[in-house]
Design an enzyme around this catalytic site. Structure first.
Site, short mmCIF file in Angstrom:
data_model
loop_
_atom_site.label_atom_id
_atom_site.label_comp_id
_atom_site.label_asym_id
_atom_site.label_seq_id
_atom_site.Cartn_x
_atom_site.Cartn_y
_atom_site.Cartn_z
N LEU A 178 1.07 -1.48 0.18
CA LEU A 178 -0.47 0.18 0.36
C LEU A 178 0.73 1.57 0.30
O LEU A 178 2.07 1.00 0.33
CB LEU A 178 -0.95 -0.08 0.85
CG LEU A 178 -2.23 -1.04 0.62
CD1 LEU A 178 -3.00 -0.80 2.75
CD2 LEU A 178 -2.38 -0.50 -0.06
N ASP A 179 0.61 2.03 -0.81
CA ASP A 179 1.24 3.52 -0.94
C ASP A 179 1.27 4.30 0.37
O ASP A 179 0.60 3.54 1.19
CB ASP A 179 0.49 4.34 -1.92
CG ASP A 179 1.00 3.56 -2.86
OD1 ASP A 179 1.66 2.96 -3.59
OD2 ASP A 179 0.31 4.17 -4.43
N LYS A 180 1.82 5.35 0.71
CA LYS A 180 2.28 5.89 1.91
C LYS A 180 1.60 6.40 2.36
O LYS A 180 1.05 6.15 3.21
CB LYS A 180 3.95 6.62 1.90
CG LYS A 180 4.46 7.48 2.89
CD LYS A 180 5.69 8.08 3.09
CE LYS A 180 5.66 8.97 4.15
NZ LYS A 180 6.84 9.57 4.12
N HIS A 224 1.57 0.98 -7.89
CA HIS A 224 0.75 2.15 -7.90
C HIS A 224 -0.60 2.55 -8.60
O HIS A 224 -0.77 3.03 -9.76
CB HIS A 224 1.72 3.84 -8.70
CG HIS A 224 2.39 4.27 -7.73
ND1 HIS A 224 2.13 3.76 -5.99
CD2 HIS A 224 3.67 4.39 -7.55
CE1 HIS A 224 2.64 5.18 -5.40
NE2 HIS A 224 4.51 5.15 -6.27
#
Length: 245
Positions: free
Chosen positions: A108-110, A189
């Site tokens: 999961l992206d930041k 992403h």
């Protein structure tokens, strides 16, 4: 294929594996007579036993052996999906049990929130993220502009993303700029790039389901819990494995 189990293991190794302290700390517990095996006090932390059949207790409280651990985390923004602090604090800082073998399953992206599975079972993690098994991941997103029926059809048909073909995805339109999206792969992403390819932008993203796992409504941001037995069986079954001990 999982590696074969040794019949007997050292007591200090077993208890350290279960998160009851470092080996040094467990040696102190043993010397103090605080550990029993099958009802007998064991003062030698190097004592060998079969952890799958022996009854182990620390300070009179029985502990139960598990080969693998699985945690469901409601990831908040600002944490990186890594076991090391890179570009921000690691999600492992949010877990109560400190281990050096935690593996986040997928990324999961930041700035992305929501359901993140963290496990110590490498084979399970591999299968859950391998395209062969097509494990669905469901996201809730808020967009800069409302999505359209044309987006729904484009996602369902599959399209190329920077020259790479995507598997069909299920886009459900919500109110205003809200949508839900189900994908079965995990490219870098991916959700953000899919909407960017359609001339839109994701302003908020949250994963709400991963395979058979649903993000519990009562699990607050930053909180985690171990999988239930039912969740564990469903997760292993989704990728053709039998649950570990």
């Amino acid at each position: 294929m999982k590696k074969a189990h040794l019949t007997k293991e050292r007591l200090d190794k077993v208890l350290a594996h279960l998160g009851l302290g470092s080996r040094k700390e467990i040696h102190k517990l043993a010397r103090a007579g605080r550990i029993t095996v099958d009802g007998e006090v064991i003062t030698d932390a190097g004592f060998k036993l079969d952890p799958r059949s022996a009854r182990i207790a620390v300070d009179g409280e029985e502990v139960f052996y598990r080969e693998f651990f699985h945690v469901l985390l409601n990831k908040p923004a600002g944490y990186v999906t890594s076991t090391q602090d890179r570009d921000g604090p690691s999600v492992t800082h949010l877990l109560e049990m400190v281990r050096d073998d935690w593996m986040p399953v997928g990324r999961l992206d930041k700035d992305t929130e929501g359901l993140l599975l963290i496990t110590t079972d490498g084979e399970l993690a591999h299968r859950l993220t391998h395209p062969r098994w097509k494990v669905p991941k469901r996201y809730y997103a808020e967009l800069a502009e409302p999505a359209t029926q044309a987006d729904v059809e484009a996602f369902a048909a599959g399209f190329e993303l920077e020259g790479e073909p995507l598997q069909p995805a299920e886009l459900t339109l919500g109110k205003d700029r809200r949508v839900e999206l189900v994908i079965r792969e995990g490219r870098y992403h991916q959700v953000k790039r899919m909407f960017a390819a359609r001339g839109n932008r994701v302003v908020y993203l949250k994963r709400v389901a991963f395979g058979p796992l649903e993000l519990p409504e009562d699990l607050e941001l930053g909180e985690s819990r171990y999988l239930t037995a039912e969740e564990e069986h469903a997760l292993y079954g989704a990728v053709g494995l039998e649950p570990g001990v």
